[in-house]
Enzyme design. Structure first.
Site, PDB file in Angstrom:
ATOM      1  N   HIS A  23     -10.481 -18.891  24.163  1.00 11.17           N
ATOM      2  CA  HIS A  23     -11.000 -19.272  22.845  1.00 11.17           C
ATOM      3  C   HIS A  23     -12.263 -20.126  22.998  1.00 11.17           C
ATOM      4  CE1 HIS A  23      -7.625 -17.622  20.707  1.00 11.17           C
ATOM      5  NE2 HIS A  23      -6.757 -18.427  21.275  1.00 11.17           N
ATOM      6  N   SER A 173       0.323 -26.093  17.728  1.00 12.55           N
ATOM      7  CA  SER A 173      -0.914 -25.305  17.717  1.00 12.55           C
ATOM      8  C   SER A 173      -2.091 -26.059  17.115  1.00 12.55           C
ATOM      9  CB  SER A 173      -0.706 -24.012  16.920  1.00 12.55           C
ATOM     10  OG  SER A 173       0.491 -23.367  17.268  1.00 12.55           O
ATOM     11  N   HIS A 202       4.182 -27.033  24.035  1.00 12.04           N
ATOM     12  CA  HIS A 202       2.783 -26.616  24.170  1.00 12.04           C
ATOM     13  C   HIS A 202       1.960 -27.490  23.233  1.00 12.04           C
ATOM     14  CE1 HIS A 202      -0.480 -23.441  24.488  1.00 12.04           C
ATOM     15  NE2 HIS A 202      -0.811 -23.989  23.328  1.00 12.04           N
ATOM     16  N   TYR A 293      -4.814 -24.782  12.622  1.00 20.06           N
ATOM     17  CA  TYR A 293      -4.681 -23.969  13.833  1.00 20.06           C
ATOM     18  C   TYR A 293      -5.918 -24.146  14.711  1.00 20.06           C
ATOM     19  CZ  TYR A 293      -3.179 -19.679  16.328  1.00 20.06           C
ATOM     20  OH  TYR A 293      -2.748 -18.758  17.251  1.00 20.06           O
TER      21      TYR A 293
END
Length: 347
Positions: A23, A173, A202, A293
């Site tokens: 990304h 996220s 995460h 996000y």
């Protein structure tokens, strides 16, 4: 969180810089760069590393961008060079397919994060079951976990487990969570999941909380932690793995990695690859503050240039609307509407 209560705890590290890092690189990492990074991580003792397009299997598209190679080409090139590390992939049902998972497995992937929104675990049973049939290390990955409370995460995690997931992840996220948020969700999962089902975390570093949140997750019962060397990832990046490994060593948490080698990978391999320094800046901080996000960051910046509306304002509006992964096309629409309301002419 002293050394005394976590000393001797074993934790599995999972590096994301070759998937989430795509990304930050606008999907432009070459096969040669992938192999260079992966072999260095393998040599440093990282047991799992994720290799795909930033959006995972099926991610090569107009909406998510085109990488320099196919997922199968990346995976095959990396997996063939691994001495001990296992290659993992990301699969979002509806974007990636079971056919693509089979192709990833054939190319050498042996672990998969099957990712859904934190209230939509029921979209994943077939994909999880197929991953287990292939014999893959299979994780249920609950994205944007801050948008579901602890009881809801526990319910969704139990569904993932019932489908066959061997690990269930709390996935921040947006980099929105604070340690108490992580603790509540991990504990809730630990209370309902079978003892043999692992829990992972995460994190993203948009509020600078990636390391603290990961430690909170371990204290609450997590045994797997995602991160990214040098933090290369969406938004302000993932939990910087070399820093996290150093904190673990200070606290007596056993990761099995070579800390100094990991530091060298970050400084000598990853940082020179960066198109821009991945850090907490005005816009990535807004992601964490507004609960947006992390992947939306560069999309919002492009929309800001096109429509003349500050990226921060766009991100705040996306947070208000509770936009989730997969709604990238709505970022341009949101920016266009805001520009019209403000009487701003598009560039």
């Amino acid at each position: 969180m002293s050394e005394s209560n976590l000393k001797g705890r074993k934790v599995v590290l999972h590096d994301m810089c070759l998937r989430d890092g795509m990304h930050a690189k606008r999907e432009q990492i070459s096969v040669e760069q992938m192999v260079k990074v992966a072999t260095a991580l393998d040599d440093a003792g990282i047991p799992y590393l994720q290799v795909t397009h930033g959006a995972g299997l099926g991610g090569n598209s107009l909406q998510h961008g085109f990488a320099l190679a196919s997922n199968e080409e990346y995976i095959a090139a990396v997996a063939s060079r691994m001495k001990q590390a296992k290659v993992s992939v990301l699969l979002i049902p509806g974007l990636g397919t079971m056919r693509e998972l089979q192709a990833a497995y054939d190319a050498g992937a042996r672990s998969v994060h099957v990712a859904t929104h934190c209230t939509e675990a029921d979209t994943a049973p077939q994909h999880i079951a197929f991953a287990r049939k292939l014999g893959m290390d299979t994780t249920g990955f609950l994205m944007m976990s801050h948008l579901n409370d602890a009881a809801g995460i526990a319910q969704q995690g139990k569904l993932m487990e019932s489908y066959g997931a061997q690990t269930v992840y709390v996935t921040d996220s947006a980099g929105y969570m604070l340690p108490a948020d992580v603790t509540a969700r991990v504990r809730a999962l630990r209370e309902v999941l079978n003892p043999e089902t692992e829990i992972g975390f995460h994190g993203h570093h948009n509020l600078g909380m990636g390391i603290a949140n990961s430690i909170a997750a371990i204290e609450a019962g997590a045994t797997r932690i995602d991160g990214s060397v040098a933090g290369l990832g969406a938004g302000a990046g993932n939990t910087p793995l070399e820093v996290f490994a150093a904190v673990c060593e200070r606290m007596g948490i056993e990761t099995g990695v070579d800390l100094f080698k990991l530091m060298d990978v970050a400084e000598d391999v990853i940082v020179p690859m960066m198109d821009h320094m991945v850090r907490v800046d005005r816009e990535s901080l807004t992601l964490g503050f507004a609960g947006v996000y992390s992947t939306f960051l560069l999309h919002a910046k492009r929309a800001a240039e096109r429509f003349g509306v500050p990226a921060r304002d766009i991100l705040v509006e996306l947070g208000r609307k509770k936009m989730i992964g997969g709604q990238e096309d709505m970022i341009q629409d949101t920016a266009m509407t805001m520009a019209r309301e403000r009487g701003v002419s598009a560039a």
